[in-house]
Design an enzyme around this catalytic site. Structure first.
Site, mmCIF file in Angstrom:
data_model
loop_
_atom_site.group_PDB
_atom_site.id
_atom_site.type_symbol
_atom_site.label_atom_id
_atom_site.label_comp_id
_atom_site.label_asym_id
_atom_site.label_seq_id
_atom_site.Cartn_x
_atom_site.Cartn_y
_atom_site.Cartn_z
ATOM 1 N N GLU A 1 -17.380 -0.967 8.677
ATOM 2 C CA GLU A 1 -16.295 -0.697 9.692
ATOM 3 C C GLU A 1 -16.032 -2.068 10.368
ATOM 4 O O GLU A 1 -15.832 -2.172 11.470
ATOM 5 C CB GLU A 1 -16.333 0.424 10.499
ATOM 6 C CG GLU A 1 -15.705 1.833 9.990
ATOM 7 C CD GLU A 1 -14.299 1.695 9.909
ATOM 8 O OE1 GLU A 1 -13.358 1.006 10.591
ATOM 9 O OE2 GLU A 1 -13.657 2.397 8.997
HETATM 10 C C1 FAD Z 1 -23.598 2.014 3.247
HETATM 11 C C2 FAD Z 1 -22.262 1.466 2.922
HETATM 12 C C3 FAD Z 1 -21.207 2.331 3.096
HETATM 13 C C4 FAD Z 1 -19.822 1.427 2.849
HETATM 14 N N1 FAD Z 1 -18.673 2.076 2.867
HETATM 15 C C5 FAD Z 1 -17.560 1.781 2.534
HETATM 16 C C6 FAD Z 1 -16.254 2.595 2.185
HETATM 17 O O1 FAD Z 1 -16.552 3.715 1.950
HETATM 18 N N2 FAD Z 1 -15.476 1.999 1.832
HETATM 19 C C7 FAD Z 1 -15.083 0.443 1.868
HETATM 20 O O2 FAD Z 1 -14.378 -0.102 1.648
HETATM 21 N N3 FAD Z 1 -16.277 -0.426 2.284
HETATM 22 C C8 FAD Z 1 -17.388 0.285 2.455
HETATM 23 N N4 FAD Z 1 -18.492 -0.516 2.712
HETATM 24 C C9 FAD Z 1 -18.592 -1.933 2.801
HETATM 25 C C10 FAD Z 1 -18.756 -2.582 4.281
HETATM 26 O O3 FAD Z 1 -17.434 -2.290 4.910
HETATM 27 C C11 FAD Z 1 -18.819 -3.865 4.193
HETATM 28 O O4 FAD Z 1 -20.273 -4.165 3.494
HETATM 29 C C12 FAD Z 1 -18.674 -4.932 5.196
HETATM 30 O O5 FAD Z 1 -17.226 -4.989 5.377
HETATM 31 C C13 FAD Z 1 -19.156 -6.468 4.942
HETATM 32 O O6 FAD Z 1 -18.745 -6.829 3.846
HETATM 33 P P1 FAD Z 1 -20.007 -7.582 3.105
HETATM 34 O O7 FAD Z 1 -21.010 -6.584 2.864
HETATM 35 O O8 FAD Z 1 -19.261 -8.278 1.862
HETATM 36 O O9 FAD Z 1 -20.529 -8.808 3.919
HETATM 37 P P2 FAD Z 1 -20.094 -10.106 4.113
HETATM 38 O O10 FAD Z 1 -18.682 -10.188 4.550
HETATM 39 O O11 FAD Z 1 -20.162 -11.115 3.132
HETATM 40 O O12 FAD Z 1 -20.683 -10.523 5.388
HETATM 41 C C14 FAD Z 1 -22.039 -10.947 5.578
HETATM 42 C C15 FAD Z 1 -22.257 -11.742 6.924
HETATM 43 O O13 FAD Z 1 -21.666 -12.727 7.267
HETATM 44 C C16 FAD Z 1 -20.990 -12.460 8.516
HETATM 45 N N5 FAD Z 1 -19.532 -12.890 8.207
HETATM 46 C C17 FAD Z 1 -18.724 -13.025 7.195
HETATM 47 N N6 FAD Z 1 -17.652 -13.362 7.710
HETATM 48 C C18 FAD Z 1 -17.586 -14.106 8.726
HETATM 49 C C19 FAD Z 1 -16.921 -14.892 9.564
HETATM 50 N N7 FAD Z 1 -15.631 -15.127 9.376
HETATM 51 N N8 FAD Z 1 -17.214 -15.417 10.765
HETATM 52 C C20 FAD Z 1 -18.775 -14.924 11.196
HETATM 53 N N9 FAD Z 1 -19.291 -14.301 10.375
HETATM 54 C C21 FAD Z 1 -18.942 -13.828 9.314
HETATM 55 C C22 FAD Z 1 -20.874 -10.970 8.878
HETATM 56 O O14 FAD Z 1 -20.798 -10.713 10.074
HETATM 57 C C23 FAD Z 1 -22.263 -10.704 8.130
HETATM 58 O O15 FAD Z 1 -23.350 -10.547 8.956
HETATM 59 C C24 FAD Z 1 -19.714 0.029 3.167
HETATM 60 C C25 FAD Z 1 -20.934 -0.505 3.091
HETATM 61 C C26 FAD Z 1 -22.315 -0.079 3.003
HETATM 62 C C27 FAD Z 1 -23.375 -0.994 3.257
#
Ligand code: FAD
Length: 598
Positions: free
Chosen positions: A452
């Site tokens: 979220e």
């Molecule tokens: C158990 C679980 C359930 C989930 N359920 C759902 C679901 O039902 N539906 C759905 O759509 N998604 C779901 N998600 C996905 C979740 O919303 C994403 O994991 C989240 O949005 C982060 O994306 P990412 O994992 O690709 O990390 P990334 O976006 O790659 O981020 C990695 C790190 O980099 C940082 N970062 C990224 N961009 C920036 C920036 N511009 N500036 C500063 N820092 C940055 C982030 O804060 C983080 O610390 C789920 C995830 C998990 C683990």
């Protein structure tokens, strides 16, 4: 917890007054209490006893089907039968027309009993509410109504392997097939969705996926940025206009389950759309029905953002609460150590329960201040959602929600995780084992800073957008509310805390200005996370002072609330100095350090 919940809801927030509003006129203090009683009972009987089972028997995919414990089927069915899936909806669609604050409070019991088993229902409710807000009448009738009835469950499919925080990079494509399908303009979707909670299971006969995808522009390529994103209903199994299954399987399949640290009771899926495993209506491609207008997908999806983020924050609070109660109970029973006197320790005297040690009390009081403060924060925000929808100052409520939502989502995610860590610490070595529940709470909780909108993204939203929007109007609205509490407190025993809070508020305002004084986003936002922490702690200090002012009497309950408020001012609020110092001087270290040095 129930006593604190009732106090915050009915004494502090005066939720009972909502029954004077037309929308809630058929409710009363009794109906609100009955909803809470029912939720508490179902959570106690059907969820809590199986929370560990849902963790140890994590979902298993045999290549064809996903297997879940029978208890998950029974718990989610009991939830559906309670009517809570449609709690806030109109009576004429089978809802209960409950205020948001009561709905959230009811759901809190499930998050505390088993946050992972509760995940299916929370997602379904959010999905169906969104279709009610943006779908066509037939989409509401066919999809949302059957989700409210618990016949089908729902998901939210935003993330992709390469698009998490940056949703503008969503690559799932949607190509128009039939503009005139009664269920909505019909498209064919191809792509991959990652991390999809509840994306596959056999709890219900069908799953309604809400999917973000891009419709190609005139050049056949996806439109860059968020403007190109649209929203689609993609049922796992195709249905007709009468909501009957047609017998055809849609071309959306489970590629695999993710194996998680915690939250294991909710399946988490990589879903493939349109890879050709099935050929619905005679050809490959996942059938999806457009919701809202093309290009409006993110706006529709985030329409329910306030509720979704309060829901995540409240879930985090409840995990913290579960750990707090377990460690409090343990600390009363566990004999260890003897009092230290000037003459040393008397080894012949009986050991004292660890709750007698000041350091253990510190850990318990810290947890109490985080979880009860967090509960106040979430209920306050939910009450604002009711002001937004049925009150007479919607604009004022919106302004406050704008700055409070990043805090509502992020503060408990961080500090109730700390509460869970302290709960483990109170249990010592036992806390680190699977013989006690606290380690699971910590693992389940760890998700909340990630989904979220990650912690970092919430921080950017707060400092980059919310506090500066409309010339700082939202920040000013919050400051005015805080000021009202300070004025009420200044002539009471809480005057020292009132002065401390006034200074903190001024510090936050000053740091906000200094962060933005060069107008360079990269400079201002490099320390957005410490800003979020300081902002959150200031908000929590305000709420604790406000709560303390409404506590009556000298009993244990009242004294406990006062002690937690005093703890927050004595031990927590002073931390903001260090956080705001780097914000105000636009500390360049993290921005300037070279990647090679890390
Ligand atoms: C158990 C679980 C359930 C989930 N359920 C759902 C679901 O039902 N539906 C759905 O759509 N998604 C779901 N998600 C996905 C979740 O919303 C994403 O994991 C989240 O949005 C982060 O994306 P990412 O994992 O690709 O990390 P990334 O976006 O790659 O981020 C990695 C790190 O980099 C940082 N970062 C990224 N961009 C920036 C920036 N511009 N500036 C500063 N820092 C940055 C982030 O804060 C983080 O610390 C789920 C995830 C998990 C683990």
């Amino acid at each position: 917890m129930r006593q604190t919940l009732d106090f915050l809801l009915f004494d502090w927030l005066r939720a009972g007054d909502l029954t004077t509003r037309e929308r809630f006129a058929e409710h009363s203090a009794e109906t609100f209490a009955a909803v809470l009683d029912t939720c508490e009972r179902i959570a106690r009987e059907k969820f809590a006893p199986f929370n560990r089972l849902a963790d140890t028997e994590e979902p298993r995919f045999d290549g064809e089907r996903v297997h879940l414990p029978q208890a998950t089927h029974e718990a989610t069915q009991a939830y559906a039968e309670s009517g809570m899936l449609a709690a806030a909806q109109d009576y004429d669609v089978g809802g209960m027309q409950l205020p948001c604050v009561i709905e959230m409070a009811g759901n809190a019991f499930f998050s505390k009993a088993s946050v992972a088993m509760g995940g299916y229902a929370m997602l379904t409710s959010g999905n169906a509410n969104l279709i009610m807000a943006h779908g066509t009448p037939l989409q509401r009738e066919v999809f949302a109504r059957n989700e409210f009835a618990g016949r089908w469950f729902g998901t939210m499919c935003l993330s992709e392997p390469q698009a998490g925080s940056s949703l503008s990079d969503v690559a799932t494509r949607a190509e128009l097939e039939d503009e005139a399908d009664p269920l909505g303009p019909r498209y064919r979707l191809t792509g991959h969705k990652m991390w999809i909670s509840a994306g596959e299971h056999e709890i219900t006969e069908n799953i309604v996926h809400l999917v973000l995808a891009k419709i190609p522009g005139p050049d056949g390529r996806p439109v860059p940025g968020t403007k190109g994103i649209s929203l689609f209903i993609v049922p796992k199994k195709l249905v007709d206009e009468r909501a009957e299954l047609t017998g055809e399987r849609n071309d959306v399949v489970l590629a695999g389950l993710n194996h998680k640290l915690g939250y294991r009771g909710t399946t988490n899926c990589l879903l493939n759309f349109g890879e050709g495993r099935f050929t619905p209506l005679g050809r490959k491609g996942a059938v999806g029905y457009l919701v809202g207008r093309p290009g409006d997908g993110l706006r529709c999806m985030f329409h329910m953002m306030n509720e979704a983020r309060i829901g995540v924050g409240l879930g985090a609070v409840m995990l913290g609460y579960a750990g707090y109660e377990a460690s409090l109970e343990y600390a009363k029973q566990r004999p260890q150590g003897r009092p230290m006197t000037a003459a040393g320790k008397d080894a012949a005297s009986p050991q004292r329960p660890i709750i007698e040690h000041a350091d253990v009390r510190r850990m318990l009081l810290a947890q109490k201040s985080y979880v009860e403060g967090g509960l106040a924060l979430e209920l306050y925000c939910a009450r604002l959602v009711d002001e937004l929808h049925t009150g007479d100052d919607a604009a004022g409520a919106q302004a406050l929600l704008d700055v409070l939502i990043p805090i509502a989502k992020s503060w408990p995610s961080e500090w109730c995780l700390e509460a869970n860590s302290l709960a483990i610490q109170v249990l010592g070595g036992y806390g680190y084992t699977r013989d006690f529940p606290v380690e699971q709470y910590w693992r389940d909780q760890r998700l909340n800073m990630i989904h979220e909108g990650t912690h970092g993204i919430q921080a950017l939203d707060l400092l980059g957008r919310k506090v500066v929007q409309q010339g700082g109007a939202s920040l000013a609205a919050l400051a005015a509310r805080v000021q009202q509490t300070i004025e009420r407190a200044i002539h009471t025993d809480w005057a020292p805390q009132a002065h401390q809070l006034a200074a903190a508020l001024a510090q936050v305002g000053g740091a906000t200005k200094k962060a933005w004084s060069t107008g360079e986003p990269e400079e201002a936002l490099a320390n957005a996370t410490p800003y979020l922490q300081a902002f959150g702690h200031t908000v929590l200090a305000w709420l604790w002072l406000d709560v303390a002012l409404s506590v009556q009497g000298e009993g244990d309950f009242a004294q406990g609330k006062r002690a937690a408020a005093r703890y927050f001012f004595a031990y927590e609020l002073p931390r903001i100095d260090a956080w705001l110092a780097v914000v105000a001087r636009r500390e360049p270290l993290c921005r300037e350090i070279r990647a090679e040095w890390l």
